[in-house]
Design an enzyme around this catalytic site. Structure first.
Site, short mmCIF file in Angstrom:
data_model
loop_
_atom_site.label_atom_id
_atom_site.label_comp_id
_atom_site.label_asym_id
_atom_site.label_seq_id
_atom_site.Cartn_x
_atom_site.Cartn_y
_atom_site.Cartn_z
N ASP A 27 -5.29 5.30 0.73
CA ASP A 27 -3.97 4.18 1.47
C ASP A 27 -3.50 4.80 2.52
O ASP A 27 -2.98 4.62 3.79
CB ASP A 27 -3.07 2.97 0.95
CG ASP A 27 -2.53 2.60 1.75
OD1 ASP A 27 -3.23 1.47 2.16
OD2 ASP A 27 -1.10 2.53 1.35
N LYS A 85 -3.12 5.32 7.00
CA LYS A 85 -2.45 4.72 7.82
C LYS A 85 -2.49 5.81 8.82
O LYS A 85 -1.69 5.60 9.59
CB LYS A 85 -1.37 4.88 6.87
CG LYS A 85 -0.60 3.39 6.18
CD LYS A 85 0.13 3.30 5.07
CE LYS A 85 0.20 2.37 4.49
NZ LYS A 85 1.78 1.92 3.52
#
Length: 848
Positions: A701, A705
């Protein structure tokens, strides 16, 4: 003094089917007592005129059998409509007893067939000659109006309203310009004066569209010819008003087929109506206005099925309100021609020459825009005339083309001529600015522009594929005190649910104070789809969505959502927007289709932004609004801050951050003595983690980003270029279920606690950080993600709970990095960020 006539015109849709014909007889009965006497003008039934043209073309090709089949269809429709109307009027008990001299019902049906019998003979003659002249075509087309006027006059008489059939050819005198007869009004008025003495007290039903030359040959009046007949009749009778009855409640602010919330204009001036007609409004033709302008007679557009509606009144004064609505027209199936003079040191006459060539070839020009000194000209013509136009221009400029003084003609097709029309446009500043800002905000490329000196309109040429999006966007930007946005929300998890709650709580304030009206028209989950164009009731959405069996409007989707059907429905609504609150894979294909349909996207989903760079570049080239601030820092303005740094010319040297509020929360909890497995469970319940916490713990995750930020810097990097170290050992990531994983996580609680405890004794803390180093001529790009031991002086060391932080070290911010810090996880803050993106898109669409 006798009361003035009122002229009613009924179009083809008003007499095209039995229910509509019966409705016309009701309207006439209702309207008769309301004022002076009536005179009626009627068009051909339904598509009869088109069918007559088809029959003529078939006959001209020598195919009498096909032409005769079309004639059978025309006769069949006329007889069926007549018989059906008689039967329905009989069932309603409205038929008056036939009086002596009136034809019986069977005789009426026979007269319709007799009237149309010569149609076959003329078609046979055309087929023999294999030629249909303009004169022959006019005669053939006359059968449509003659039939409908005959039938309507007879039906009105049968319901107790004495009516008489009037063939407009007996009074409308025209030139022999077949297909577009030029009316001699004075001669026509004199003929009508003599003719009206034979009406007695009967209601005259006139054929529209038709005229006759002085030597007796049938002509037609061109497009919207029946409306023209009505206004000519009104002027000749000194009528008090003309009513055009159609299937809409007036002149609309836009095409209702494109803009579902278009609404009728209450008033227009003659000249504004003419402007609308020039730019594609099919309700009337400019020449329709001429008799009205010369006589001062008002015209009203009314709805056959809703006669109580005000409709649109068109008169000399029009709407005097400076804040009156603005109409948006779209003239489609057009072509743009560009001709440019090469000799810049010589004054050119290329625009004049091109227009002369097109006029000589009989090609209509809808817009012309010329550059300074006449060096270049842009012309808009019907796309079907493109090759004819190119030939005409080349013939006119043959010497200049040979000497290479003129560039070859460039053309673009199909294009749409998009126009704003408003009588008060010249009274308001920045109309053009708002017009082009609204178009630019949705990525619509403007190819040419023009504005008339009368300040009643401004036009531009756009690609045909952008028509729907452009019309809806411009209509919303100019015609409402608020901008409605139609939202289809994907996902009902923590973020999706919080978003719906925030919209429900804030909608009134947003509409009142900010001019934005977010309407949730769709809610999509893995197993159910709910589409409600008028808006979903957000006070009870959970109960309705979960109801079994599915209530009206909700469908089961066992194999996943049918996104094609969802997007197609969404695209028809005002300012459509897809709001992705999922973490689903493969959504880039859904986004691409949404962009194709003119739908804007707001996404909290990181995955479409981390697909291979080539695919992302294609996705970003779609020129629709796509906002995704929440993909990196929930509601923190991380991406906007980075974009502003880049836009203002700063050079970013390093991005470092704790971009996972989830992992930051876990680090703080474990530092406080909470076992890792307990902290993960708690974070999931609070909505801090992804649906599967492993998507946080494995570092992917954060890696996504980091990749998003790197790409915002303009770096062409892939997810595989990010060096990732998970927070927990890689052996923990198996294919087991989420509950099983959470249980097995307990096995490393002790080891993880020991590691964190040792760091504390050394004056350090554990943080999960990403680093984006854009590199330079000596250093390669390097992106890393993983657990880092940081001293207490590090900006990330003091993060609390689920706080996130990103530090930008730039040329301007070297000694003291620019830091963005705040809540980095949680359904409420992420939903707030999504809503902020929705509002940002809406403000762009509004053009203010």
């Amino acid at each position: 003094m006798a009361a003035s006539y009122r002229v009613f015109k009924f179009g083809g849709s008003s007499v095209g089917a039995v229910p509509r014909i019966v409705r016309v007889t009701e309207l006439v009965a209702q309207e008769l007592p309301k004022g002076g006497p009536l005179a009626i003008v009627v068009s051909a039934m339904g598509d009869t005129t088109d069918w007559l043209i088809d029959a003529a073309n078939a006959a001209a090709a020598g195919d009498y059998e096909a032409a005769n089949a079309v004639a059978d269809r025309i006769i069949g429709l006329a007889v069926a409509n007549t018989r059906g109307a008689l039967d329905e009027l009989g069932r309603q008990g409205r038929l008056a007893p036939a009086t002596v001299g009136e034809p019986t019902d069977e005789a009426l049906l026979g007269s319709v067939e007799t009237l149309l019998a010569p149609l076959r003979q003329i078609l046979y003659g055309v087929a023999l000659l294999r030629e249909c002249t303009a004169q022959s075509l006019d005669l053939l087309m006359s059968f449509g109006e003659r039939t409908s006027a005959t039938v309507l006059a007879a039906l009105l008489t049968r319901v107790g309203i004495p009516a008489v059939y009037v063939d407009a050819r007996d009074w409308v005198v025209t030139s022999d310009r077949f297909g577009e007869g030029v009316v001699d009004f004075d001669a026509s008025r004199e003929k009508l004066k003599a003719l009206r003495r034979h009406w007695d007290d009967q209601l005259p039903v006139h054929t529209g569209f038709l005229g006759r030359t002085p030597d007796g040959r049938t002509t037609t009046l061109g497009r919207n010819g029946s409306d023209y007949t009505a206004t000519l009749l009104a002027r000749a009778l000194d009528a008090s008003e003309v009513n055009i009855w159609t299937d809409v409640s007036g002149v609309m602010t836009a095409d209702p087929g494109i803009v579902s919330d278009a609404y009728p204009l209450e008033r227009l001036s003659y000249m504004t109506a003419v402007e609308l007609a020039y730019f594609g409004t099919k309700m009337f033709h400019p020449k329709t206005m001429i008799p009205l302008i010369e006589s001062g007679i008002p015209m009203r557009i009314r709805n056959t099925m809703r006669p109580g509606d005000k409709g649109t009144r068109i008169d000399a004064l029009g709407n005097t309100d400076p804040n009156q609505p603005i109409s948006v027209t779209s003239l489609e199936k057009m072509a743009l021609l560009e001709v440019e003079w090469r000799k810049l040191n010589q004054r050119a006459q290329v625009g004049e020459r091109v227009l002369q060539a097109l006029d000589g070839a009989g090609i209509p020009v809808w817009m012309a825009s010329q550059s300074a000194h006449g060096q270049a000209v842009a012309i808009v013509i019907p796309a079907g005339q493109l090759e004819k136009a190119r030939t005409a221009i080349a013939s006119n400029l043959v010497l200049e083309l040979e000497r290479r003084e003129v560039d070859p003609v460039r053309s673009y097709a199909p294009v749409t001529l998009l126009s704003l029309v408003c009588g008060a446009m010249g009274q308001s500043p920045n109309v053009a600015g708002r017009f082009f800002q609204a178009l630019g905000g949705v990525g619509v490329n403007v190819k040419a522009i023009a504005q008339g000196a009368n300040s009643r309109s401004i036009s531009c040429v756009i690609d045909a594929a952008d028509t729907v999006s452009a019309v809806r966007t411009v209509h919303s930007a100019f015609n409402f005190s608020h901008q409605r946005v139609s939202l289809c929300v994907l996902g009902r998890g923590v973020v999706g649910s919080q978003l719906l709650a925030q919209i429900a709580a804030q909608r009134e304030i947003l509409t009142r104070d900010h001019g934005i009206a977010p309407i949730v028209v769709g809610l999509v989950t893995r197993t159910r789809t709910w589409l409600e164009p008028k808006g979903i009731d957000l006070a009870s959405w959970t109960e309705r969505l979960d109801q079994s069996p599915c209530p009206t409007g909700v469908t089961e989707t066992e194999n996943g959502p049918d996104f094609e059907a969802i997007l197609t429905a969404l695209a028809k609504l005002p300012a459509p927007m897809l709001v992705d609150c999922t973490a689903a894979s493969g959504m880039e294909t859904v986004y691409a289709r949404a962009f194709e349909l003119g739908i804007h996207v707001v996404g909290a989903n990181k995955k479409p932004l981390t697909i291979p760079m080539a695919g992302l570049s294609r996705l970003r080239s779609r020129h629709r609004q796509w906002r995704y601030e929440t993909t990196v820092g929930a509601s923190l303005p991380v991406i906007d801050t980075l974009k502003n740094l880049v836009r203002t010319g700063d050079s970013v040297r390093l991005i470092e951050g704790s971009l996972s509020g989830t992992l930051g929360y876990l680090s703080n909890e474990v530092s406080a003595g909470v076992p890792l497995s307990v902290a993960v469970r708690d974070a999931k319940e609070r909505g801090y983690t992804e649906p599967d916490p492993r998507d946080d713990l494995n570092g992917m995750d954060v890696a996504r980003k980091a990749l998003i930020l790197a790409r915002e810097l303009g770096l062409s990097v892939e997810l595989a270029d990010v060096v990732v170290e998970p927070l927990v050992p890689a052996s923990m990531f198996t294919d087991e279920s989420v509950p099983s994983f959470l249980t097995r996580l307990e096995s490393i609680d002790a080891a993880f606690a020991d590691r964190v405890g040792a760091l504390g004794r050394d004056g350090k803390v554990l943080r999960y950080l990403c680093r984006v180093d854009p590199g330079d001529a000596q250093r390669p790009v390097r992106i890393t993600v993983g657990p880092v031991e940081v001293p207490l002086s590090h900006p990330a060391a003091t993060l609390r709970g689920s706080e996130a932080m990103v530090a930008f070290t730039t040329e301007r911010y070297q000694a003291y990095p620019l830091i963005v810090r705040g809540a980095g996880a949680g359904g409420a803050v992420t939903a707030a960020g999504v809503l902020a993106d929705v509002l940002a898109v809406a403000q762009t669409l509004r053009g203010r």
